[in-house]
Design a protein around this motif. Structure first.
Motif, PDB file in Angstrom:
ATOM      1  N   LEU A 107       0.786  -1.228   0.000  1.00  0.00           N
ATOM      2  CA  LEU A 107       0.000   0.000   0.000  1.00  0.00           C
ATOM      3  C   LEU A 107       0.823   1.286   0.000  1.00  0.00           C
ATOM      4  O   LEU A 107       0.352   2.311  -0.502  1.00  0.00           O
ATOM      5  N   ALA A 108       2.020   1.258   0.575  1.00  0.00           N
ATOM      6  CA  ALA A 108       2.807   2.503   0.664  1.00  0.00           C
ATOM      7  C   ALA A 108       4.275   2.176   0.887  1.00  0.00           C
ATOM      8  O   ALA A 108       4.604   1.112   1.428  1.00  0.00           O
ATOM      9  N   PRO A 109       5.170   3.085   0.523  1.00  0.00           N
ATOM     10  CA  PRO A 109       6.605   2.836   0.710  1.00  0.00           C
ATOM     11  C   PRO A 109       7.072   2.983   2.155  1.00  0.00           C
ATOM     12  O   PRO A 109       8.127   2.466   2.516  1.00  0.00           O
ATOM     13  N   LEU A 110       6.304   3.692   2.980  1.00  0.00           N
ATOM     14  CA  LEU A 110       6.676   3.949   4.374  1.00  0.00           C
ATOM     15  C   LEU A 110       5.645   3.329   5.302  1.00  0.00           C
ATOM     16  O   LEU A 110       4.479   3.162   4.928  1.00  0.00           O
ATOM     17  N   HIS A 111       6.070   2.995   6.532  1.00  0.00           N
ATOM     18  CA  HIS A 111       5.073   2.493   7.485  1.00  0.00           C
ATOM     19  C   HIS A 111       5.502   2.696   8.933  1.00  0.00           C
ATOM     20  O   HIS A 111       6.673   2.877   9.247  1.00  0.00           O
ATOM     21  N   TRP A 112       4.480   2.654   9.771  1.00  0.00           N
ATOM     22  CA  TRP A 112       4.604   2.711  11.241  1.00  0.00           C
ATOM     23  C   TRP A 112       3.590   1.695  11.761  1.00  0.00           C
ATOM     24  O   TRP A 112       2.394   1.930  11.733  1.00  0.00           O
ATOM     25  N   ILE A 113       4.074   0.525  12.226  1.00  0.00           N
ATOM     26  CA  ILE A 113       3.197  -0.557  12.668  1.00  0.00           C
ATOM     27  C   ILE A 113       3.512  -0.857  14.127  1.00  0.00           C
ATOM     28  O   ILE A 113       4.568  -1.406  14.452  1.00  0.00           O
ATOM     29  N   GLN A 114       2.602  -0.495  15.015  1.00  0.00           N
ATOM     30  CA  GLN A 114       2.803  -0.651  16.460  1.00  0.00           C
ATOM     31  C   GLN A 114       1.995  -1.837  16.984  1.00  0.00           C
ATOM     32  O   GLN A 114       0.878  -2.099  16.508  1.00  0.00           O
ATOM     33  N   THR A 115       2.563  -2.544  17.949  1.00  0.00           N
ATOM     34  CA  THR A 115       1.846  -3.649  18.589  1.00  0.00           C
ATOM     35  C   THR A 115       2.336  -3.798  20.025  1.00  0.00           C
ATOM     36  O   THR A 115       3.513  -3.541  20.314  1.00  0.00           O
ATOM     37  N   PRO A 116       1.471  -4.187  20.959  1.00  0.00           N
ATOM     38  CA  PRO A 116       1.941  -4.433  22.326  1.00  0.00           C
ATOM     39  C   PRO A 116       2.958  -5.583  22.361  1.00  0.00           C
ATOM     40  O   PRO A 116       2.847  -6.540  21.592  1.00  0.00           O
ATOM     41  N   TYR A 117       3.933  -5.479  23.234  1.00  0.00           N
ATOM     42  CA  TYR A 117       4.996  -6.475  23.360  1.00  0.00           C
ATOM     43  C   TYR A 117       4.530  -7.624  24.254  1.00  0.00           C
ATOM     44  O   TYR A 117       4.022  -7.399  25.356  1.00  0.00           O
ATOM     45  N   ARG A 118       4.718  -8.838  23.774  1.00  0.00           N
ATOM     46  CA  ARG A 118       4.225 -10.016  24.500  1.00  0.00           C
ATOM     47  C   ARG A 118       4.781 -10.115  25.914  1.00  0.00           C
ATOM     48  O   ARG A 118       4.091 -10.530  26.838  1.00  0.00           O
ATOM     49  N   TYR A 119       6.048  -9.723  26.113  1.00  0.00           N
ATOM     50  CA  TYR A 119       6.679  -9.946  27.410  1.00  0.00           C
ATOM     51  C   TYR A 119       6.608  -8.748  28.352  1.00  0.00           C
ATOM     52  O   TYR A 119       7.291  -8.736  29.378  1.00  0.00           O
ATOM     53  N   PHE A 120       5.793  -7.762  28.034  1.00  0.00           N
ATOM     54  CA  PHE A 120       5.514  -6.732  29.035  1.00  0.00           C
ATOM     55  C   PHE A 120       4.681  -7.389  30.140  1.00  0.00           C
ATOM     56  O   PHE A 120       3.777  -8.188  29.854  1.00  0.00           O
ATOM     57  N   PRO A 121       4.954  -7.108  31.413  1.00  0.00           N
ATOM     58  CA  PRO A 121       4.309  -7.865  32.491  1.00  0.00           C
ATOM     59  C   PRO A 121       2.786  -7.793  32.526  1.00  0.00           C
ATOM     60  O   PRO A 121       2.134  -8.729  33.008  1.00  0.00           O
ATOM     61  N   VAL A 122       2.203  -6.701  32.045  1.00  0.00           N
ATOM     62  CA  VAL A 122       0.750  -6.532  32.108  1.00  0.00           C
ATOM     63  C   VAL A 122       0.159  -6.650  30.705  1.00  0.00           C
ATOM     64  O   VAL A 122       0.551  -5.906  29.804  1.00  0.00           O
ATOM     65  N   GLU A 123      -0.788  -7.578  30.522  1.00  0.00           N
ATOM     66  CA  GLU A 123      -1.462  -7.712  29.235  1.00  0.00           C
ATOM     67  C   GLU A 123      -2.333  -6.485  29.027  1.00  0.00           C
ATOM     68  O   GLU A 123      -3.185  -6.174  29.859  1.00  0.00           O
ATOM     69  N   PRO A 124      -2.146  -5.728  27.929  1.00  0.00           N
ATOM     70  CA  PRO A 124      -2.781  -4.420  27.811  1.00  0.00           C
ATOM     71  C   PRO A 124      -4.275  -4.442  27.499  1.00  0.00           C
ATOM     72  O   PRO A 124      -4.981  -3.495  27.850  1.00  0.00           O
ATOM     73  N   HIS A 125      -4.770  -5.474  26.855  1.00  0.00           N
ATOM     74  CA  HIS A 125      -6.179  -5.497  26.483  1.00  0.00           C
ATOM     75  C   HIS A 125      -7.081  -5.741  27.689  1.00  0.00           C
ATOM     76  O   HIS A 125      -8.208  -5.240  27.745  1.00  0.00           O
ATOM     77  N   PHE A 126      -6.578  -6.511  28.650  1.00  0.00           N
ATOM     78  CA  PHE A 126      -7.369  -6.854  29.827  1.00  0.00           C
ATOM     79  C   PHE A 126      -6.801  -6.266  31.117  1.00  0.00           C
ATOM     80  O   PHE A 126      -7.374  -6.450  32.185  1.00  0.00           O
ATOM     81  N   VAL A 127      -5.666  -5.548  30.993  1.00  0.00           N
ATOM     82  CA  VAL A 127      -4.992  -4.909  32.134  1.00  0.00           C
ATOM     83  C   VAL A 127      -4.829  -5.926  33.268  1.00  0.00           C
ATOM     84  O   VAL A 127      -5.178  -5.684  34.423  1.00  0.00           O
ATOM     85  N   ALA A 128      -4.281  -7.099  32.903  1.00  0.00           N
ATOM     86  CA  ALA A 128      -4.123  -8.187  33.864  1.00  0.00           C
ATOM     87  C   ALA A 128      -2.671  -8.667  33.858  1.00  0.00           C
ATOM     88  O   ALA A 128      -2.164  -9.070  32.804  1.00  0.00           O
ATOM     89  N   PRO A 129      -1.986  -8.650  34.995  1.00  0.00           N
ATOM     90  CA  PRO A 129      -0.590  -9.106  35.043  1.00  0.00           C
ATOM     91  C   PRO A 129      -0.468 -10.573  34.634  1.00  0.00           C
ATOM     92  O   PRO A 129      -1.177 -11.446  35.151  1.00  0.00           O
ATOM     93  N   GLY A 130       0.433 -10.837  33.694  1.00  0.00           N
ATOM     94  CA  GLY A 130       0.724 -12.203  33.288  1.00  0.00           C
ATOM     95  C   GLY A 130      -0.383 -12.924  32.543  1.00  0.00           C
ATOM     96  O   GLY A 130      -0.265 -14.122  32.265  1.00  0.00           O
TER      97      GLY A 130
END
Length: 204
Positions: A107-130
């Protein structure tokens, strides 16, 4: 953190005000609150968009992991940058992520693709540690009782659907998917919270 992310984004793409952006999985609300404003943003999502949008934002309902959809969007042309925030972990397995990346490349020559990191201690979608390290069945049970869930599932089936469609990515996976991109990390109190695959010249 959102302000810091937008500032970093602007440093990577200082000419963003003159760019046409295609946002995979984003919302108009996010761009209306953003600290930057591209020349134009085209939103692509599986969810409904607001009926009224400012003239610098357009939107459609589509699935870019469908190669026919990606080809049609590419044929229209005119995008300078693909932007995606917390979407690639939702597309449904490795093969679907490969199709998502293929669309990004198309779609384009440039991009910015962000995603939460699996090994961050708190899961971001449910705000639950581990939470992301629990067995799937345990996650489906917990999500029906966890107090910080944004929208609590009302059945075992909906609980399983809520958790099975989120697969957080590691650095290795992101490097594999975006081998020609720079991989940036966002850190919180010393721990990496999110990963961002960035392609720009020169690298930021």
């Amino acid at each position: 953190m959102r302000i810091a992310r937008w500032e970093r984004f602007h440093r990577c793409f200082p000419g963003i005000e003159n760019m046409s952006v295609v946002d995979l999985g984003g919302t108009a609300e996010m761009w209306l609150r953003a600290q930057v404003r591209p020349k134009h943003v085209h939103l692509i999502n599986l969810e409904e968009h607001p009926a009224e949008l400012p003239d610098w934002i357009s939107a459609e309902i589509a699935d870019v992991t469908d190669p026919a959809v990606a080809a049609e969007l590419s044929a229209r042309g005119g995008y300078d940058l693909v932007f995606s925030n917390s979407t690639i972990e939702h597309v449904g397995g490795h093969s679907q992520r490969r199709l998502f990346v293929a669309a990004v490349e198309q779609l384009a020559p440039l991009h910015w693709i962000q995603t939460p990191y699996r090994y961050f201690p708190v899961e971001p979608h449910f705000v639950a540690p581990g939470f992301q390290f629990l067995p799937l069945a345990a996650r489906a049970r917990l999500v029906r009782r966890w107090p910080l869930v944004h929208s609590r599932p009302d059945s075992p089936e909906s609980a399983m659907n809520a958790v099975i469609n989120i697969e957080l990515l590691t650095r290795t996976e992101m490097r594999y998917l975006f081998p020609r991109s720079v991989l940036l990390g966002e850190r919180v109190v010393g721990a990496t919270k999110s990963l961002i695959a960035v392609r720009r010249e020169p690298a930021c």
